[in-house]
Each structure stands twice: as structure tokens, then as C-alpha cells.
Design a protein around this motif. Structure first.
Motif, PDB file in Angstrom:
ATOM      1  N   ASN A  28       0.846  -1.190   0.000  1.00 37.95           N
ATOM      2  CA  ASN A  28       0.000   0.000   0.000  1.00 37.95           C
ATOM      3  C   ASN A  28       0.884   1.243   0.000  1.00 37.95           C
ATOM      4  O   ASN A  28       1.002   1.934   0.999  1.00 37.95           O
TER       5      ASN A  28
ATOM      6  N   ARG B 235       3.859  -0.892   4.432  1.00 35.70           N
ATOM      7  CA  ARG B 235       2.399  -0.766   4.483  1.00 35.70           C
ATOM      8  C   ARG B 235       1.774  -1.788   3.550  1.00 35.70           C
ATOM      9  O   ARG B 235       2.306  -2.095   2.493  1.00 35.70           O
TER      10      ARG B 235
ATOM     11  N   VAL C  84      -2.353  -3.521   2.363  1.00 35.77           N
ATOM     12  CA  VAL C  84      -3.808  -3.521   2.460  1.00 35.77           C
ATOM     13  C   VAL C  84      -4.299  -4.927   2.156  1.00 35.77           C
ATOM     14  O   VAL C  84      -3.787  -5.595   1.263  1.00 35.77           O
TER      15      VAL C  84
ATOM     16  N   HIS D  38      -7.539  -6.668   0.919  1.00 34.61           N
ATOM     17  CA  HIS D  38      -8.802  -6.355   0.229  1.00 34.61           C
ATOM     18  C   HIS D  38      -9.656  -7.617   0.286  1.00 34.61           C
ATOM     19  O   HIS D  38      -9.261  -8.659  -0.225  1.00 34.61           O
TER      20      HIS D  38
ATOM     21  N   ASP E 141     -11.604  -3.103   3.147  1.00 36.08           N
ATOM     22  CA  ASP E 141     -10.150  -2.956   3.052  1.00 36.08           C
ATOM     23  C   ASP E 141      -9.610  -2.730   4.457  1.00 36.08           C
ATOM     24  O   ASP E 141     -10.077  -1.841   5.172  1.00 36.08           O
TER      25      ASP E 141
ATOM     26  N   HIS F 129      -6.080  -1.973   6.491  1.00 38.87           N
ATOM     27  CA  HIS F 129      -4.737  -1.442   6.265  1.00 38.87           C
ATOM     28  C   HIS F 129      -3.823  -1.843   7.415  1.00 38.87           C
ATOM     29  O   HIS F 129      -4.178  -1.685   8.581  1.00 38.87           O
TER      30      HIS F 129
ATOM     31  N   THR G 299       0.418  -2.062   8.911  1.00 36.46           N
ATOM     32  CA  THR G 299       1.776  -1.544   8.856  1.00 36.46           C
ATOM     33  C   THR G 299       2.701  -2.593   9.469  1.00 36.46           C
ATOM     34  O   THR G 299       2.301  -3.312  10.394  1.00 36.46           O
TER      35      THR G 299
ATOM     36  N   GLN H  28      -3.672  -0.847  11.091  1.00 39.79           N
ATOM     37  CA  GLN H  28      -3.607   0.599  11.264  1.00 39.79           C
ATOM     38  C   GLN H  28      -4.929   1.084  11.820  1.00 39.79           C
ATOM     39  O   GLN H  28      -5.995   0.625  11.385  1.00 39.79           O
TER      40      GLN H  28
END
Length: 136
Positions: free
Chosen positions: A85, A90, A92, A94, A113, A115, A117, A133
Motif C-alpha cells: 500500500n 504498508r 492492504v 482487500h 479494506d 490497512h 503496517t 492501522q
């Protein structure tokens, strides 16, 4: 080509293939597996309530009786991918999913989605650990 809405589990493979074609893999296989497992478990916990105790920082007070929006029998993840991402630290996840809510309304093709880290220290097995996140 995506299957028509309401196709049921028979259309899930086509959705997975469409996601993979549209967004080619760009993470190491171990990271992708770890992210997909976390993403699926988090979505399931959020939608059904099952496993919320695994993430007390995300689901505070999950020990209290809270009626989930979906039963586990009426919830299904149709497809999922994990991709970078923007930055290497990072990612994501989906997810495309289907469910019948407590009111009896069934909807497939729902999209979530999540997210993540990369966090330190690394995971016990030696690979990187990933943290959800916070929503902004």
C-alpha cells in the motif's frame, strides 16, 4: 468477468481470479499469508463476533454481550488479496464477502479494506509482524 450477484459460493473463484488479475502480487509469500490470515480473522471477528477477544485493542469490551451483525453460518469471505500500500512497510488486505444480516437481508460482493503496517519486533517465526492501522 465477474459472476452475477447472488451466484453464491459458485462465483467466489471468479471473484478471486479477477482480484488477482487486476492487482498482481507484490508481497513476499510469507507476508501475504500472514496478512491474509489476519485480515480474514479480523473481518470475521468484526462481522460475527467470533474471535474478538484475540484483538482487545480493536474490540474493547468484547467480553460483554454484543449481538453481532452476522451469524457465522450466514457469513462467507468470497475472495481476498494482500498487496503493498504505497510503501514497503504498508499493506492492504482487500476482502470481498457475503452475509445475511439479522434482518434477513443477504448481500454478496461487500468490500472491506484493512490497512496494516509492518511492526517491530518481528513475528516469532522470524518473519515480519503486521499491525492493523487505526481507522482515521
Amino acid at each position: 468477468m465477474l459472476p452475477p450477484r447472488g451466484e453464491g459460493a459458485a462465483g467466489d473463484r471468479a471473484i478471486q481470479q479477477a482480484l488477482e488479475s487486476a492487482w498482481p502480487a507484490d508481497l513476499p509469500a510469507g507476508d501475504e499469508r500472514q496478512l491474509l490470515a489476519a485480515g480474514r480473522a479480523l473481518l470475521r471477528a468484526d462481522a460475527t463476533g467470533v474471535g474478538r477477544d484475540r484483538w482487545p485493542e480493536i474490540f474493547p469490551g468484547s467480553g460483554r454481550a454484543l449481538a453481532p451483525a452476522f451469524s457465522t453460518a450466514r457469513f462467507r469471505i468470497q475472495a481476498a488479496i494482500a498487496r503493498r500500500n504505497g510503501r514497503p512497510d504498508r499493506a492492504v488486505v482487500h476482502l470481498v464477502w457475503a452475509g445475511t444480516d439479522r434482518g434477513g437481508t443477504h448481500t454478496d460482493g461487500r468490500i472491506t479494506d484493512l490497512h496494516f503496517t509492518r511492526s517491530t519486533p518481528t513475528h516469532k517465526e522470524g518473519g515480519p509482524a503486521w499491525s492493523l492501522q487505526p481507522r482515521i
